[in-house]
Motif scaffolding. Structure first.
Motif, PDB file in Angstrom:
ATOM      1  N   VAL A   2      15.566 -34.316  45.659  1.00 41.90           N
ATOM      2  CA  VAL A   2      15.644 -35.330  46.012  1.00 41.90           C
ATOM      3  C   VAL A   2      17.897 -35.175  45.360  1.00 41.90           C
ATOM      4  CG1 VAL A   2      16.592 -37.829  45.680  1.00 41.90           C
ATOM      5  CG2 VAL A   2      13.700 -36.752  45.693  1.00 41.90           C
ATOM      6  N   ALA A  24      20.450 -41.848  48.305  1.00 39.41           N
ATOM      7  CA  ALA A  24      19.435 -40.254  48.693  1.00 39.41           C
ATOM      8  C   ALA A  24      19.505 -39.702  49.764  1.00 39.41           C
ATOM      9  CB  ALA A  24      18.318 -41.205  48.307  1.00 39.41           C
ATOM     10  N   THR A  28      12.856 -37.821  49.935  1.00 38.23           N
ATOM     11  CA  THR A  28      12.919 -39.159  49.812  1.00 38.23           C
ATOM     12  C   THR A  28      11.821 -39.988  50.147  1.00 38.23           C
ATOM     13  OG1 THR A  28      14.279 -39.927  51.240  1.00 38.23           O
ATOM     14  CG2 THR A  28      15.615 -38.986  49.256  1.00 38.23           C
ATOM     15  N   THR A  31      10.032 -42.749  47.393  1.00 44.20           N
ATOM     16  CA  THR A  31      10.515 -43.387  46.052  1.00 44.20           C
ATOM     17  C   THR A  31      10.198 -44.588  45.139  1.00 44.20           C
ATOM     18  OG1 THR A  31      12.479 -42.992  47.684  1.00 44.20           O
ATOM     19  CG2 THR A  31      12.971 -44.270  45.940  1.00 44.20           C
ATOM     20  N   TRP A  32      10.084 -44.423  44.191  1.00 49.27           N
ATOM     21  CA  TRP A  32       9.097 -45.263  43.432  1.00 49.27           C
ATOM     22  C   TRP A  32      10.308 -46.247  43.294  1.00 49.27           C
ATOM     23  CZ3 TRP A  32       5.241 -48.565  42.311  1.00 49.27           C
ATOM     24  CH2 TRP A  32       4.843 -48.385  41.027  1.00 49.27           C
ATOM     25  N   MET A  34      15.096 -46.631  41.958  1.00 47.93           N
ATOM     26  CA  MET A  34      16.072 -46.063  41.920  1.00 47.93           C
ATOM     27  C   MET A  34      16.908 -46.660  40.702  1.00 47.93           C
ATOM     28  SD  MET A  34      17.565 -44.699  45.499  1.00 47.93           S
ATOM     29  CE  MET A  34      18.587 -43.938  44.972  1.00 47.93           C
ATOM     30  N   TRP A  53      11.430 -50.070  44.737  1.00 51.24           N
ATOM     31  CA  TRP A  53      11.638 -49.887  46.315  1.00 51.24           C
ATOM     32  C   TRP A  53      10.676 -50.073  47.130  1.00 51.24           C
ATOM     33  CZ3 TRP A  53      16.780 -47.642  46.615  1.00 51.24           C
ATOM     34  CH2 TRP A  53      16.649 -46.934  47.946  1.00 51.24           C
ATOM     35  N   LYS A  72      19.402 -52.137  47.288  1.00 48.72           N
ATOM     36  CA  LYS A  72      19.353 -51.069  47.575  1.00 48.72           C
ATOM     37  C   LYS A  72      19.003 -51.315  50.218  1.00 48.72           C
ATOM     38  CE  LYS A  72      14.121 -52.451  47.743  1.00 48.72           C
ATOM     39  NZ  LYS A  72      13.519 -52.981  48.998  1.00 48.72           N
ATOM     40  N   ASN A  74      17.041 -49.597  51.848  1.00 51.27           N
ATOM     41  CA  ASN A  74      15.709 -48.785  52.264  1.00 51.27           C
ATOM     42  C   ASN A  74      16.040 -48.294  53.152  1.00 51.27           C
ATOM     43  OD1 ASN A  74      14.352 -51.053  50.182  1.00 51.27           O
ATOM     44  ND2 ASN A  74      12.419 -50.369  50.887  1.00 51.27           N
ATOM     45  N   ASN A  77      18.697 -45.175  52.382  1.00 51.63           N
ATOM     46  CA  ASN A  77      18.328 -44.779  50.931  1.00 51.63           C
ATOM     47  C   ASN A  77      19.540 -44.679  50.260  1.00 51.63           C
ATOM     48  OD1 ASN A  77      15.601 -43.635  51.666  1.00 51.63           O
ATOM     49  ND2 ASN A  77      16.650 -42.200  52.776  1.00 51.63           N
ATOM     50  N   TYR A  98      16.744 -41.123  40.230  1.00 53.05           N
ATOM     51  CA  TYR A  98      16.331 -41.410  40.922  1.00 53.05           C
ATOM     52  C   TYR A  98      14.672 -41.026  40.726  1.00 53.05           C
ATOM     53  CZ  TYR A  98      13.057 -40.414  45.604  1.00 53.05           C
ATOM     54  OH  TYR A  98      12.329 -40.609  46.389  1.00 53.05           O
ATOM     55  N   PRO A 100      10.330 -41.020  41.636  1.00 54.55           N
ATOM     56  CA  PRO A 100       9.554 -40.746  42.915  1.00 54.55           C
ATOM     57  C   PRO A 100       8.199 -41.291  42.292  1.00 54.55           C
ATOM     58  CG  PRO A 100      10.132 -38.207  41.383  1.00 54.55           C
ATOM     59  CD  PRO A 100      10.668 -39.368  41.104  1.00 54.55           C
TER      60      PRO A 100
END
Length: 119
Positions: A2, A24, A28, A31-32, A34, A53, A72, A74, A77, A98, A100
């Motif tokens: 990433v 990002a 990606t 994503t968990w 950021m 996320w 954010k 989505n 990103n 970031y 994951p």
């Protein structure tokens, strides 16, 4: 892998606002979380804010609560950090991070962007 690219840093006066953004790219799809961290010379990198996320839940350092807002997009990103009522103690290099889903830890970092607040 990433890749993270921050933008929006600069020099402002106390009481001003600034908005940081982080884009990002790469892998990606899972994503968990950021987030944003900051570091001043001679000190460890410190947590500022993070956002989940999927559900959008947020968490902030006590020092920025009520002044900073993380958000954010989505679809793009991107994660942003709106910083209001800045003070000289907010001067630092700000890093985007970031996490994951497979590790749920901040495994990837941006190059950092300087924020300087003059009194």
């Amino acid at each position: 892998q990433v890749q993270l690219v921050e933008s929006g840093g600069g020099l402002v006066q106390a009481g001003d606002s600034l908005r940081l953004s982080c884009a990002a790219s790469g892998r990606t799809s899972n994503t968990w979380t950021m987030g944003w961290f900051r570091q001043v010379p001679g000190k460890e990198r410190a947590f500022v804010a993070q956002i989940n996320w999927n559900v959008g839940s947020t968490d902030y350092a006590d020092s920025v609560k009520g002044r900073f807002t993380i958000s954010k997009d989505n679809a793009k990103n991107t994660v942003s950090l709106q910083m209001n009522n800045l003070n000289p103690e907010d001067t630092a290099v700000y890093y985007c991070a970031y996490s994951p889903r497979r590790t749920m830890s901040f495994d990837y970092w941006g190059q950092g962007t300087q924020v300087t607040v003059s009194s």
